[in-house]
Design an enzyme around this catalytic site. Structure first.
Site, PDB file in Angstrom:
ATOM      1  N   GLU A 175       0.987  -0.949   0.001  1.00 51.81           N
ATOM      2  CA  GLU A 175       0.126   0.038   0.055  1.00 51.81           C
ATOM      3  C   GLU A 175       0.803   1.428   0.125  1.00 51.81           C
ATOM      4  OE1 GLU A 175      -3.318   1.872   2.928  1.00 51.81           O
ATOM      5  OE2 GLU A 175      -3.041  -0.452   3.258  1.00 51.81           O
ATOM      6  N   ASP A 183      -5.196   9.964   9.351  1.00 50.55           N
ATOM      7  CA  ASP A 183      -4.154   9.637   9.711  1.00 50.55           C
ATOM      8  C   ASP A 183      -3.845  10.096  11.268  1.00 50.55           C
ATOM      9  OD1 ASP A 183      -2.831   7.580   7.863  1.00 50.55           O
ATOM     10  OD2 ASP A 183      -3.218   9.148   6.374  1.00 50.55           O
TER      11      ASP A 183
END
Lengths: 237, 386
Positions: free
Chosen positions: A30, A41
């Site tokens: 990824e 995040d």
């Protein structure tokens, strides 16, 4: 399935980090596309994105890294909606496909907003991988699964990316619900950092995604440190 | 979804947020639709607005500014609202709503500190835990407001990423919400963010426009020719505009921050410069580079120092119903000083942008200008200019 931030700490090193992941046994990567405001995040990946942009990382450079790694294993781009939409989602999908990407994960693109980007991905042979959360209601989960391409990215906990000491107790239940709704494989990410956690998740899911731990290693010790982390995680699976 | 609350305004708006937040946004929308139609809730909100916050705020015919402009200028005095700005309209409404929803913890973001203070105030009044995210650069610039929030019992969480201002504070608040979505409500401070926030905050701020329209008719027997308000995220402007949108003869003017000048690139004027993108959960006018990276905004006024804008404003712009223009730091400070001397009113630097535009641009009159807040918080900034 390790996650690495393209362009962190710089483009060339991030390519080497990707290579190290592959050498250590990763069968899918990824690749994070740095974004200025990564809402999903936690601090480690946020800081890596900021650093990548400061070091001059561009989409062109990120796609060159993708190209070189995609020759060896499938690469899925983790990219925020605004980066996809800025030059038009059709153009983005075309460029990503040309760089050999297998798919896109867009963490701020819930099911209701996804139709346009999914169409562009389909037209370019890219899988738009949807996300499902522990609190996603059953009916919505069915709709997400019905439109899933590639796999369903199951978020293990309510929260942002980042290492956590323990896996949530309801994870098995969450994964079973997603599996029950989906025809495609189920991968689990967010909060997984140790070999023991990876093993536990590996027992219930088809894929285990480790992000912040890998990005932290890349920042602390570069490709060598990443190779060590990924090898340990891979051996647990 | 029940109808009655907009998800989109033309192509703008939407919910570009992690999947984890979707159930909370659905829950919020349903709760607001219910509360909005509940006479009991409305009664409590209007009672607090009157007895506690000081509504209705006056409509003031600014005699000497009018003489200066050569046409009548009326000011809607949100600076006289408790805590000194229109922000309390939204904070009171949302904290009341959150309590009704059974939430036990409130989070908010703040730039200049006005929304943080308003939310901390509402939380003190209604006895709910309050956490306010604030960039460390803004904490330095707006120290008195940090202290006010502390006195009111709120916890101020410093945000140290990026430019350490409002944009980062919003991002951090959203991250907190994703992690604590069950018992926490996020009181967003403007008509921005994922649906239903832009519509919810507009509904709570429309009291400004509804009052002003009635007061204007009472006072003058007519409607204003122009309605002028400053736009950062755009809640005071939208709250004013929405009451006049159906009055086709009333011109709506949103005034953004031109900062050092639009040409310099150092500004806070996404609506004026026609940019489109996704920031903080909605599609709207957003300052960004060609690769979709969000740019930092620049304005002397912390409340306008934001690279995004409310999606409904972008829609009003595209349909031509409202126009958006920008005023530089220098012009705003000049209007700030003139308003002090001519009217004995110290306006917020944000509101000074709207006054500056009204003074500089001829029109048939009369003008209605929303004075969104008072300028005590800006004294250090202005005095430092000498």
């Amino acid at each position: 399935m390790p996650y690495l931030m393209a362009g962190f700490p710089d483009l060339e090193t991030s390519r080497a980090v990707g290579e190290a992941c592959i050498d250590a046994g990763a069968n899918l990567l990824e690749l994070g596309v740095p974004f200025s405001d990564p809402l999903a995040d936690g601090p480690v990946i946020h800081a890596a994105a900021t650093e990548a942009l400061r070091a001059g990382s561009t989409l062109h450079g990120v796609l060159r890294v993708c190209e070189s790694l995609a020759e060896q294993v499938p690469v899925v781009l983790m990219v925020y909606a605004n980066v996809v939409l800025a030059g038009g989602d059709g153009a983005f999908a075309e460029r990503a496909a040309a760089a050999g990407a297998a798919g896109l994960i867009v963490p701020d693109l819930p099911h209701d907003e996804a139709a346009g980007i999914r169409e562009s991905c389909d037209a370019n042979g890219l899988a738009l991988v949807p996300l499902a959360a522990p609190n996603t209601p059953p009916e919505r989960l069915r709709a997400i699964a019905a439109d899933a391409r590639g796999f369903v990215y199951t978020v293990s906990v309510a929260g942002t990316t980042g290492e956590r000491r323990e896996l949530p107790p309801e994870l098995r239940d969450t994964v079973e619900r997603v599996r029950g709704a989906a025809d495609v494989p189920v991968a689990v990410g967010f909060g997984i950092s140790t070999a023991d956690q990876a093993r536990q998740v590996g027992e219930i899911a088809d894929g285990v995604i480790v992000g912040s731990r890998v990005v932290r290693a890349a920042g602390e010790g570069g490709p060598d440190a990443v190779a060590e982390v990924v090898a340990e995680l891979a051996s647990a699976l | 979804m029940t109808d009655g609350l907009e998800q989109r305004f033309g192509p703008y708006g939407g919910r570009y947020v992690p999947e984890t937040l979707i159930p909370a946004l659905d829950e919020l929308e349903a709760a607001w639709l219910e509360a909005r139609d509940d006479p009991g809730f409305q009664l409590e909100l209007s009672r607090l607005s009157r007895d506690y916050a000081g509504r209705p705020t006056p409509l003031y015919h600014a005699q000497r500014l009018s003489e200066e402009a050569g046409r009548d200028i009326y000011l809607k005095r949100e600076d006289l609202l408790h805590t000194g700005a229109h922000k309390l309209n939204n904070a009171l409404g949302q904290v009341l709503l959150a309590k009704r929803m059974g939430k036990t913890r409130i989070i908010a973001e703040t730039g200049a500190g006005q929304h943080g203070v308003a939310t901390a105030t509402a939380c003190a009044l209604l006895d709910v835990e309050c956490v306010v995210y604030m960039g460390t650069e803004d904490m330095r610039r707006q120290k008195p407001n940090v202290e006010r929030m502390g006195l009111l019992g709120a916890t101020v969480e410093p945000v140290d990423s990026g430019a350490r201002t409002l944009k980062e504070a919003v991002s951090e608040a959203i991250r907190d919400w994703v992690a604590n979505v069950g018992g926490t409500h996020y009181v967003i401070g403007s008509v921005v963010g994922p649906a239903p926030f832009p519509a919810l905050v507009r509904d709570l701020q429309r009291v400004i426009g509804d009052e002003a329209r009635e007061q204007f008719l009472d006072r003058t027997g007519r409607l204003p020719a122009r309605v002028i308000a400053c736009v950062g995220g755009g809640s005071n402007a939208l709250g004013t505009f929405v009451a006049f949108v159906d009055d086709a003869d009333v011109e709506l003017v949103g005034v953004e921050a031109a900062g050092d000048g639009i040409d310099t690139g150092r500004h806070g004027a996404p609506l004026t410069t026609n940019a489109r993108g996704v920031l903080h959960g909605s599609m709207s006018a957003v300052l960004q580079d060609e690769e979709g990276q969000i740019l930092e905004a620049h304005s002397i006024s912390a409340g306008l120092d934001y690279p995004g804008s409310g999606p409904e404003h972008a829609y009003l712009r595209d349909t031509g119903r409202a126009s958006y223009l920008a005023v530089t730091d220098t012009e705003a400070v000049d209007a700030f000083r003139r308003t002090c001397r001519l009217e004995g009113i110290i306006p917020a630097l944000e509101s000074s942008h709207a006054i500056a535009w009204a003074l500089a641009n001829a029109g048939p009159g009369p003008d209605l200008v929303t004075l969104s807040g008072r300028g005590d918080k800006d004294l250090a900034e202005v005095l430092a200019l000498g």
